[in-house]
Design an enzyme around this catalytic site. Structure first.
Site, PDB file in Angstrom:
ATOM      1  N   ALA A  43      -8.578  -0.820   9.470  1.00  0.00           N
ATOM      2  CA  ALA A  43      -9.486  -1.604   8.633  1.00  0.00           C
ATOM      3  C   ALA A  43     -10.902  -1.602   9.206  1.00  0.00           C
ATOM      4  O   ALA A  43     -11.887  -1.528   8.466  1.00  0.00           O
ATOM      5  CB  ALA A  43      -8.978  -3.038   8.500  1.00  0.00           C
ATOM      6  N   GLU A  44     -11.014  -1.670  10.540  1.00  0.00           N
ATOM      7  CA  GLU A  44     -12.339  -1.653  11.174  1.00  0.00           C
ATOM      8  C   GLU A  44     -12.981  -0.275  11.023  1.00  0.00           C
ATOM      9  O   GLU A  44     -14.181  -0.150  10.769  1.00  0.00           O
ATOM     10  CB  GLU A  44     -12.197  -2.027  12.651  1.00  0.00           C
ATOM     11  CG  GLU A  44     -13.504  -2.127  13.413  1.00  0.00           C
ATOM     12  CD  GLU A  44     -14.320  -3.362  13.052  1.00  0.00           C
ATOM     13  OE1 GLU A  44     -15.435  -3.495  13.585  1.00  0.00           O
ATOM     14  OE2 GLU A  44     -13.858  -4.173  12.227  1.00  0.00           O
ATOM     15  N   LEU A  92      -8.145  12.339   2.279  1.00  0.00           N
ATOM     16  CA  LEU A  92      -8.272  11.760   0.939  1.00  0.00           C
ATOM     17  C   LEU A  92      -9.246  10.597   0.964  1.00  0.00           C
ATOM     18  O   LEU A  92      -9.361   9.883   1.960  1.00  0.00           O
ATOM     19  CB  LEU A  92      -6.909  11.263   0.438  1.00  0.00           C
ATOM     20  CG  LEU A  92      -5.792  12.293   0.305  1.00  0.00           C
ATOM     21  CD1 LEU A  92      -4.499  11.597  -0.119  1.00  0.00           C
ATOM     22  CD2 LEU A  92      -6.163  13.370  -0.695  1.00  0.00           C
ATOM     23  N   LYS A 130       2.379   7.277   1.096  1.00  0.00           N
ATOM     24  CA  LYS A 130       1.450   7.728   2.140  1.00  0.00           C
ATOM     25  C   LYS A 130       2.080   7.375   3.484  1.00  0.00           C
ATOM     26  O   LYS A 130       2.081   6.226   3.903  1.00  0.00           O
ATOM     27  CB  LYS A 130       0.087   7.061   1.998  1.00  0.00           C
ATOM     28  CG  LYS A 130      -0.950   7.563   2.997  1.00  0.00           C
ATOM     29  CD  LYS A 130      -2.297   6.901   2.774  1.00  0.00           C
ATOM     30  CE  LYS A 130      -3.342   7.480   3.715  1.00  0.00           C
ATOM     31  NZ  LYS A 130      -3.016   7.263   5.129  1.00  0.00           N
ATOM     32  N   LYS A 329      -4.452   2.231  -0.346  1.00  0.00           N
ATOM     33  CA  LYS A 329      -3.940   1.655   0.896  1.00  0.00           C
ATOM     34  C   LYS A 329      -3.564   0.191   0.719  1.00  0.00           C
ATOM     35  O   LYS A 329      -4.207  -0.543  -0.026  1.00  0.00           O
ATOM     36  CB  LYS A 329      -4.973   1.817   2.011  1.00  0.00           C
ATOM     37  CG  LYS A 329      -5.346   3.281   2.262  1.00  0.00           C
ATOM     38  CD  LYS A 329      -6.284   3.452   3.425  1.00  0.00           C
ATOM     39  CE  LYS A 329      -5.542   3.370   4.737  1.00  0.00           C
ATOM     40  NZ  LYS A 329      -6.400   3.754   5.881  1.00  0.00           N
ATOM     41  N   CYS A 441      13.748 -22.737  29.213  1.00  0.00           N
ATOM     42  CA  CYS A 441      13.835 -24.140  29.616  1.00  0.00           C
ATOM     43  C   CYS A 441      15.270 -24.408  30.043  1.00  0.00           C
ATOM     44  O   CYS A 441      16.218 -24.048  29.337  1.00  0.00           O
ATOM     45  CB  CYS A 441      13.443 -25.040  28.446  1.00  0.00           C
ATOM     46  SG  CYS A 441      13.901 -26.771  28.669  1.00  0.00           S
ATOM     47  N   CYS A 447      16.628 -31.121  25.981  1.00  0.00           N
ATOM     48  CA  CYS A 447      15.360 -30.688  25.376  1.00  0.00           C
ATOM     49  C   CYS A 447      15.378 -30.830  23.858  1.00  0.00           C
ATOM     50  O   CYS A 447      16.253 -30.264  23.192  1.00  0.00           O
ATOM     51  CB  CYS A 447      15.072 -29.238  25.747  1.00  0.00           C
ATOM     52  SG  CYS A 447      13.498 -28.635  25.123  1.00  0.00           S
TER      53      CYS A 447
END
EC number: 6.5.1.2
Length: 688
Positions: A43-44, A92, A130, A329, A441, A447
């Site tokens: 995406a970046e 593409l 894809k 996409k 734990c 607990c």
């Protein structure tokens, strides 16, 4: 070596911004295509690419021949012969929103003149998946596989013939009668999810680095210089395109091409369809999206291609992509954000998991503020620190996770994570057993985070057998704060139970009767009911038999516990930690208070007689010719041996009969003496 990132320019001048964007995209391309170490989420990358495209559109004079917008990214890595593609392997263009798809369909329809008719004639498309893998080209000459190459920069790739030859799904000779003289098959090498998980299991077992995701595993496997390593990797392949074709006519449509590929014996994915117009494209996309997570392999979208070959040729190409195709996409599954804190959460089984607190980021179709870090070792392995800029991944309904940190963006005040020593919920000690990745734990009976699980286990048929105490009743008892520990069950009265939702008076009385009956049990059942990690029915019986009463077990050292049949170091440490936790001891005292749970006390088991096998550990496996397993066990124990259920470095002998399995293999691996029945008898007689 990865190329060093360059800081963004201080000025917003188009020329300087474009130069920085080109450098950053080329750096990311090199990391992705050459090093197989992607460090920028898709995406970046797409965002930066679109920004560069926008600048170059507004300022055409800034376009340079080697801009990422003018070619497909990547270069051939050293160690592989370069291969020039006669027919370029282009990428593409991408679409993300439904509006992008409608616009694509309109452009295609306008260019083909279909929108000018009345009514408009919808364009016919081939729609397919894809794949998230590595694109390659396979060359066949007269039906024989002769070469495989990666896409590289679209013009020149790498020769990976010997590695691809090891992929079983790729035929070395084509089938059928319609075999051309030369055929370049375009497709994708990938790794199925189940194969990826098995590969990482093998990597862990061999104490080797694990792969981050199936795509990285596929790419890394395909580009091994030693094809023997590739042969051990579970790679798969799907065909989806064509390059050079000589010796026969090109199929008239893309769908016919894939049908022909199937005739030739090439793998073709079945998730494909011929659709019409934008409505058909979007229908295919959303249908695939609904079953995406159930697919056995990763995909990051779907691909649309104009189906008719003559229409593809009429539409042609732009510099880096065909006009007749588009990749649609899915919403980005990875995104960048800042990790602001790391907390820990306690699961219902006591597992203590680090959780990343994030600056809100939209990823995978939702806003994410928290992500799992799995365990302490994962945090260390990935070198993730508080204050880092991190890549977050969210796929479908899967819990978001932090994939990695961007080290080049690490601030000076970034802080390492420190696992707490006490449970944030109940204050009990947090312990981590040897050879286990998960910290836990130790306050299992006390607990609140483990309350429902502890009660459910306590009531099981093999434990105290409290009939009528199911999960829905436990949920109500806990959520209304009526029961905090198993001991509180015996404080319940008729009036309280009768007020529970969908719990009739008869059901209330039946549960009270069952609780009264549960007060009379055995020591083995009580030990099992406590829910001590690694202590099953068999171990509970061995503990009861060995010690005879509860107090010696609660006070036993690890060394004393190791003397119990089939109790190894991990189990002994788990038992010791459980009883060392004061919260657990308090609940146990409440459970065995007057009028509560009782069992008949017994003497501790007599010490094993001293014999020829005193102090020796023996493991039985397989079927012996004349002795039942229990008979052989009694003979060995009578001679002073400890008969264990699993093979370890502490095992002295393995007695193997017919159809011996993994225990025999483990013994041979560790070099432990293996005896048959006759050998065992000689051992007992002191002849060995």
């Amino acid at each position: 070596m990865a190329r060093t990132p360059v800081s963004p320019p201080a000025t917003s001048a188009p020329a300087e911004r474009a130069a920085w964007l080109r450098a950053e995209l080329e750096r990311a391309n090199y990391a992705y295509y050459v090093l197989d170490q992607p460090d920028l989420p898709d995406a970046e990358y797409d965002r930066l690419f679109k920004e560069l495209e926008s600048i170059e559109t507004e300022h055409p004079d800034l376009i340079v021949p080697d801009s990422p917008t003018q070619r497909v990214g990547g270069e051939a890595a050293s160690g592989f012969e370069p291969v020039v593609h006669e027919q370029p392997m282009l990428s593409l263009n991408n679409g993300f929103a439904d509006e992008d798809i409608v616009a694509f369909d309109k452009r295609v329809g306008d260019a083909l003149g279909k929108n000018a008719s009345e009514p408009p004639v919808p364009v016919e498309y081939a729609a397919e998946l894809k794949f998230d893998g590595l694109a390659i080209s396979l060359r066949y000459v007269d039906g024989v596989f002769v070469q495989a190459s990666t896409r590289g920069d679209g013009t020149t790739g790498e020769n990976v013939t010997e590695n691809v030859r090891t992929i079983r799904s790729i035929p070395l000779r084509l089938k059928g009668k319609r075999v051309p003289h030369v055929l370049d098959v375009r497709g994708e090498v990938l790794m199925f999810k189940r194969d990826f998980e098995r590969l990482n299991e093998r990597q862990r077992a061999a104490e080797q680095k694990e792969f981050a995701n199936p795509r990285n595993a596929a790419a890394g496997s395909l580009r091994q210089l030693d094809s023997k390593i590739t042969a051990q990797r579970p790679l798969s392949f799907f065909s989806y395109g064509i390059g050079v074709l000589e010796g026969m006519d090109m199929p008239a449509t893309h769908s016919e091409l894939l049908d022909w590929y199937k005739e030739l014996g090439l793998p073709v994915n079945g998730e494909r369809a011929v659709v019409h117009g934008a409505e058909g494209l979007l229908g295919f996309f959303h249908a695939v999206g609904e079953k995406r997570e159930k697919l056995p392999y990763d995909i990051d979208g779907v691909v649309y291609k104009v189906n008719r070959r003559d229409e593809q040729e009429a539409l042609g190409f732009v510099s880096r992509a065909p006009r007749f195709a588009l990749a649609h996409k899915f919403p980005a599954q990875e995104a960048l954000t800042r990790l602001v804190a790391i907390d820990v959460q306690v699961g219902r089984t006591g597992a203590v998991t680090p959780v990343a607190r994030l600056e809100p980021v939209f990823v995978g179709g939702a806003t994410v503020t928290n992500a799992t870090l799995h365990n302490e070792d994962e945090v260390r392995r990935k070198d993730i620190r508080i204050g880092d800029t991190v890549i977050v991944r969210r796929a479908g309904d899967v819990i978001p996770e932090v994939v990695s940190a961007l080290l080049d963006r690490r601030p000076d005040d970034a802080r390492e994570f420190v696992m707490p020593t006490h449970c944030p919920v109940c204050g009990s000690n947090i312990e981590r057993l040897p050879d286990e990745a998960i910290a836990r734990c130790t306050g299992g009976l006390f607990c609140p985070a483990q309350r429902k699980q502890a009660l459910w286990h306590f009531a099981q048929r093999r434990a105290l057998d409290i009939d009528g105490l199911g999960e829905k009743i436990i949920d109500q008892l806990v959520e209304q704060n009526l029961v905090r520990t198993p001991a509180d069950l015996f404080n319940l009265g008729f009036a309280t139970l009768a007020e529970l939702d969908r719990f009739a008076e008869k059901s209330a009385q039946n549960l009270l009767d069952s609780l009264e009956k549960a007060k009379h049990t055995t020591l083995a059942r009580f030990i099992y009911a406590l829910g001590i990690r690694h202590v099953g029915e068999s171990t509970a019986k061995d503990l009861a038999k060995h010690f005879g009463s509860l107090d010696p077990i609660m006070d036993a050292s690890v060394e004393a516990l190791l003397e119990v049949n089939d109790v190894g170091p991990v189990v002994a440490e788990s038992i010791h930690q459980f009883f060392a936790e004061e919260h657990n001891r308090t609940v146990i005292e409440q459970l065995r208070a007057p009028g509560r749970v009782t069992w008949p006390e017994g003497p501790p088991a007599p010490k094993a007689p001293q014999g020829v096998l005193a102090g020796k550990t023996v493991v039985l496996t397989g079927t012996l010719p004349s002795l039942a397993r229990e008979e052989a066990k009694e003979m060995l124990e009578a001679a002073g041996a400890k008969v264990a259920g699993s093979v370890s470095k502490k095992t002295d002998y393995v007695v193997a009969g017919a159809e011996a399995g993994s225990k025999l293999a483990k013994a041979e691996e560790l070099g432990i003496p293996v005896l048959d029945e006759d050998g065992m008898r000689k051992l007992l007689e002191g002849q060995l």
